[in-house]
Motif scaffolding. Sequence first.
Motif, PDB file in Angstrom:
ATOM      1  N   ALA A  92       0.848  -1.193   0.000  1.00 42.17           N
ATOM      2  CA  ALA A  92       0.000   0.000   0.000  1.00 42.17           C
ATOM      3  C   ALA A  92       0.884   1.244   0.000  1.00 42.17           C
ATOM      4  CB  ALA A  92      -0.917  -0.005   1.212  1.00 42.17           C
ATOM      5  N   ARG A  93       0.708   2.103  -0.999  1.00 44.70           N
ATOM      6  CA  ARG A  93       1.467   3.366  -1.053  1.00 44.70           C
ATOM      7  C   ARG A  93       0.919   4.369  -0.053  1.00 44.70           C
ATOM      8  NH1 ARG A  93       2.577   5.302  -7.265  1.00 44.70           N
ATOM      9  NH2 ARG A  93       4.044   3.644  -7.788  1.00 44.70           N
ATOM     10  N   ASN A  94      -0.375   4.327   0.142  1.00 44.30           N
ATOM     11  CA  ASN A  94      -1.074   5.194   1.078  1.00 44.30           C
ATOM     12  C   ASN A  94      -2.227   4.360   1.631  1.00 44.30           C
ATOM     13  OD1 ASN A  94      -2.930   5.212  -1.078  1.00 44.30           O
ATOM     14  ND2 ASN A  94      -2.234   7.191  -1.816  1.00 44.30           N
ATOM     15  N   PRO A  95      -3.045   4.899   2.522  1.00 47.36           N
ATOM     16  CA  PRO A  95      -4.139   4.071   3.038  1.00 47.36           C
ATOM     17  C   PRO A  95      -5.013   3.549   1.890  1.00 47.36           C
ATOM     18  CG  PRO A  95      -3.905   6.048   4.357  1.00 47.36           C
ATOM     19  CD  PRO A  95      -2.997   6.219   3.162  1.00 47.36           C
ATOM     20  N   VAL A  96      -5.307   2.255   1.949  1.00 44.79           N
ATOM     21  CA  VAL A  96      -6.072   1.587   0.898  1.00 44.79           C
ATOM     22  C   VAL A  96      -7.327   0.967   1.500  1.00 44.79           C
ATOM     23  CG1 VAL A  96      -6.062  -0.377  -0.726  1.00 44.79           C
ATOM     24  CG2 VAL A  96      -4.039   1.093  -0.511  1.00 44.79           C
ATOM     25  N   HIS A  97      -8.438   1.163   0.823  1.00 47.57           N
ATOM     26  CA  HIS A  97      -9.687   0.480   1.150  1.00 47.57           C
ATOM     27  C   HIS A  97     -10.040  -0.356  -0.068  1.00 47.57           C
ATOM     28  CE1 HIS A  97     -10.219   2.847   4.764  1.00 47.57           C
ATOM     29  NE2 HIS A  97      -9.878   3.898   4.059  1.00 47.57           N
ATOM     30  N   ALA A  98     -10.451  -1.589   0.168  1.00 46.41           N
ATOM     31  CA  ALA A  98     -10.712  -2.507  -0.945  1.00 46.41           C
ATOM     32  C   ALA A  98     -11.801  -3.498  -0.589  1.00 46.41           C
ATOM     33  CB  ALA A  98      -9.421  -3.255  -1.295  1.00 46.41           C
ATOM     34  N   LEU A  99     -12.328  -4.117  -1.630  1.00 46.31           N
ATOM     35  CA  LEU A  99     -13.199  -5.273  -1.475  1.00 46.31           C
ATOM     36  C   LEU A  99     -12.305  -6.497  -1.592  1.00 46.31           C
ATOM     37  CD1 LEU A  99     -16.195  -4.293  -3.782  1.00 46.31           C
ATOM     38  CD2 LEU A  99     -16.138  -4.281  -1.273  1.00 46.31           C
ATOM     39  N   GLU A 100     -12.362  -7.374  -0.615  1.00 47.91           N
ATOM     40  CA  GLU A 100     -11.542  -8.582  -0.618  1.00 47.91           C
ATOM     41  C   GLU A 100     -12.427  -9.786  -0.914  1.00 47.91           C
ATOM     42  OE1 GLU A 100      -8.140  -9.487   2.238  1.00 47.91           O
ATOM     43  OE2 GLU A 100      -9.812 -10.665   3.069  1.00 47.91           O
ATOM     44  N   PHE A 101     -11.911 -10.679  -1.770  1.00 50.57           N
ATOM     45  CA  PHE A 101     -12.635 -11.870  -2.173  1.00 50.57           C
ATOM     46  C   PHE A 101     -11.823 -13.105  -1.803  1.00 50.57           C
ATOM     47  CE2 PHE A 101     -13.946  -8.414  -4.822  1.00 50.57           C
ATOM     48  CZ  PHE A 101     -15.322  -8.565  -4.941  1.00 50.57           C
ATOM     49  N   ASP A 102     -12.471 -14.092  -1.214  1.00 49.43           N
ATOM     50  CA  ASP A 102     -11.845 -15.359  -0.897  1.00 49.43           C
ATOM     51  C   ASP A 102     -11.745 -16.171  -2.181  1.00 49.43           C
ATOM     52  OD1 ASP A 102     -12.578 -18.433  -0.164  1.00 49.43           O
ATOM     53  OD2 ASP A 102     -11.211 -17.533   1.309  1.00 49.43           O
ATOM     54  N   ALA A 103     -10.534 -16.534  -2.583  1.00 47.58           N
ATOM     55  CA  ALA A 103     -10.320 -17.228  -3.854  1.00 47.58           C
ATOM     56  C   ALA A 103     -11.026 -18.569  -3.904  1.00 47.58           C
ATOM     57  CB  ALA A 103      -8.826 -17.407  -4.107  1.00 47.58           C
ATOM     58  N   ALA A 104     -10.994 -19.338  -2.823  1.00 46.50           N
ATOM     59  CA  ALA A 104     -11.630 -20.656  -2.832  1.00 46.50           C
ATOM     60  C   ALA A 104     -13.128 -20.533  -3.079  1.00 46.50           C
ATOM     61  CB  ALA A 104     -11.356 -21.388  -1.518  1.00 46.50           C
ATOM     62  N   ALA A 105     -13.761 -19.544  -2.462  1.00 46.23           N
ATOM     63  CA  ALA A 105     -15.201 -19.351  -2.652  1.00 46.23           C
ATOM     64  C   ALA A 105     -15.499 -18.946  -4.091  1.00 46.23           C
ATOM     65  CB  ALA A 105     -15.722 -18.293  -1.681  1.00 46.23           C
ATOM     66  N   VAL A 106     -14.687 -18.073  -4.649  1.00 45.64           N
ATOM     67  CA  VAL A 106     -14.913 -17.631  -6.029  1.00 45.64           C
ATOM     68  C   VAL A 106     -14.635 -18.776  -7.000  1.00 45.64           C
ATOM     69  CG1 VAL A 106     -14.178 -16.015  -7.829  1.00 45.64           C
ATOM     70  CG2 VAL A 106     -14.511 -15.207  -5.476  1.00 45.64           C
ATOM     71  N   LEU A 107     -13.587 -19.539  -6.763  1.00 46.85           N
ATOM     72  CA  LEU A 107     -13.303 -20.695  -7.630  1.00 46.85           C
ATOM     73  C   LEU A 107     -14.448 -21.705  -7.597  1.00 46.85           C
ATOM     74  CD1 LEU A 107      -9.497 -21.160  -6.942  1.00 46.85           C
ATOM     75  CD2 LEU A 107     -10.552 -20.480  -9.116  1.00 46.85           C
ATOM     76  N   THR A 108     -15.032 -21.919  -6.439  1.00 49.14           N
ATOM     77  CA  THR A 108     -16.180 -22.820  -6.328  1.00 49.14           C
ATOM     78  C   THR A 108     -17.351 -22.282  -7.136  1.00 49.14           C
ATOM     79  OG1 THR A 108     -15.479 -23.648  -4.171  1.00 49.14           O
ATOM     80  CG2 THR A 108     -17.819 -23.881  -4.716  1.00 49.14           C
ATOM     81  N   MET A 109     -17.621 -20.978  -7.016  1.00 48.13           N
ATOM     82  CA  MET A 109     -18.695 -20.370  -7.810  1.00 48.13           C
ATOM     83  C   MET A 109     -18.440 -20.542  -9.296  1.00 48.13           C
ATOM     84  SD  MET A 109     -19.980 -16.858  -5.932  1.00 48.13           S
ATOM     85  CE  MET A 109     -18.459 -15.996  -6.135  1.00 48.13           C
ATOM     86  N   CYS A 110     -17.189 -20.372  -9.713  1.00 42.19           N
ATOM     87  CA  CYS A 110     -16.830 -20.499 -11.131  1.00 42.19           C
ATOM     88  C   CYS A 110     -17.029 -21.928 -11.631  1.00 42.19           C
ATOM     89  CB  CYS A 110     -15.388 -20.055 -11.358  1.00 42.19           C
ATOM     90  SG  CYS A 110     -15.126 -18.288 -11.134  1.00 42.19           S
ATOM     91  N   GLU A 111     -16.720 -22.905 -10.791  1.00 39.43           N
ATOM     92  CA  GLU A 111     -16.922 -24.300 -11.174  1.00 39.43           C
ATOM     93  C   GLU A 111     -18.404 -24.638 -11.271  1.00 39.43           C
ATOM     94  OE1 GLU A 111     -14.698 -26.789  -8.506  1.00 39.43           O
ATOM     95  OE2 GLU A 111     -12.788 -25.900  -9.112  1.00 39.43           O
ATOM     96  N   GLU A 112     -19.190 -24.077 -10.369  1.00 34.49           N
ATOM     97  CA  GLU A 112     -20.628 -24.338 -10.360  1.00 34.49           C
ATOM     98  C   GLU A 112     -21.356 -23.621 -11.492  1.00 34.49           C
ATOM     99  OE1 GLU A 112     -21.727 -23.059  -6.438  1.00 34.49           O
ATOM    100  OE2 GLU A 112     -20.964 -24.889  -5.494  1.00 34.49           O
ATOM    101  N   ASP A 113     -20.813 -22.483 -11.931  1.00 32.90           N
ATOM    102  CA  ASP A 113     -21.459 -21.677 -12.968  1.00 32.90           C
ATOM    103  C   ASP A 113     -20.422 -21.317 -14.031  1.00 32.90           C
ATOM    104  OD1 ASP A 113     -22.679 -19.730 -14.537  1.00 32.90           O
ATOM    105  OD2 ASP A 113     -23.630 -18.735 -12.832  1.00 32.90           O
ATOM    106  N   PRO A 114     -20.317 -22.120 -15.088  1.00 33.40           N
ATOM    107  CA  PRO A 114     -19.292 -21.893 -16.116  1.00 33.40           C
ATOM    108  C   PRO A 114     -19.389 -20.528 -16.809  1.00 33.40           C
ATOM    109  CG  PRO A 114     -20.239 -24.085 -16.359  1.00 33.40           C
ATOM    110  CD  PRO A 114     -21.062 -23.367 -15.328  1.00 33.40           C
ATOM    111  N   VAL A 115     -20.562 -19.954 -16.915  1.00 33.79           N
ATOM    112  CA  VAL A 115     -20.691 -18.629 -17.535  1.00 33.79           C
ATOM    113  C   VAL A 115     -20.006 -17.588 -16.651  1.00 33.79           C
ATOM    114  CG1 VAL A 115     -22.321 -16.844 -18.291  1.00 33.79           C
ATOM    115  CG2 VAL A 115     -22.805 -19.262 -18.762  1.00 33.79           C
ATOM    116  N   LEU A 116     -20.228 -17.664 -15.361  1.00 38.08           N
ATOM    117  CA  LEU A 116     -19.535 -16.780 -14.425  1.00 38.08           C
ATOM    118  C   LEU A 116     -18.034 -17.035 -14.484  1.00 38.08           C
ATOM    119  CD1 LEU A 116     -19.396 -14.765 -12.048  1.00 38.08           C
ATOM    120  CD2 LEU A 116     -19.819 -16.708 -10.523  1.00 38.08           C
TER     121      LEU A 116
END
Length: 152
Positions: A92-116
């Motif tokens: 972080a160069r300065n204070p950072v605010h972000a949305l964080e995503f859990d990769a395992a959860a997103v990978l599971t969603m991607c496997e369940e929904d190929p369009v996503l």
Amino acid sequence: MTTMTNLLGMLSLAHRDRLLACATDVSFPAGARIFQEGSKADRFWIIRTGMVSLDVHVPGRQAATIDALGPGQLLGWSWLVPPHTWQLGAEARNPVHALEFDAAAVLTMCEEDPVLGQAITRCVATVVGNRLQSTRTRLLDLYGPAGSGPLP
């Protein structure tokens, strides 16, 4: 540059809502090491505010800054492909605010929904291509002979 609008804009409203439902708001103070090159890549972020420097370890030298990311940009792609380790480091160069995503959860969603999965993979592939070009250009600037920067 891949912005949050482009990333989320590539998704249907249902997919966008599904992805955002697994997001967590996080903050990093200035100077915080978000991830280290070679460590386990198990999450990614969309930067809301602040700037993040991407760097690469250069043996015998200080880490070389490769790129800077700001609001709306995707931070982290190494979670998507084996061996799931960070290819660069991030600070972080300065204070950072972000949305964080859990990769395992997103990978599971991607496997369940190929369009996503296809939409997310396309976006991440675009980011990888852009980061590769930025890395090449920056390393040529730092270590290449004069005039060896980007092609016209």
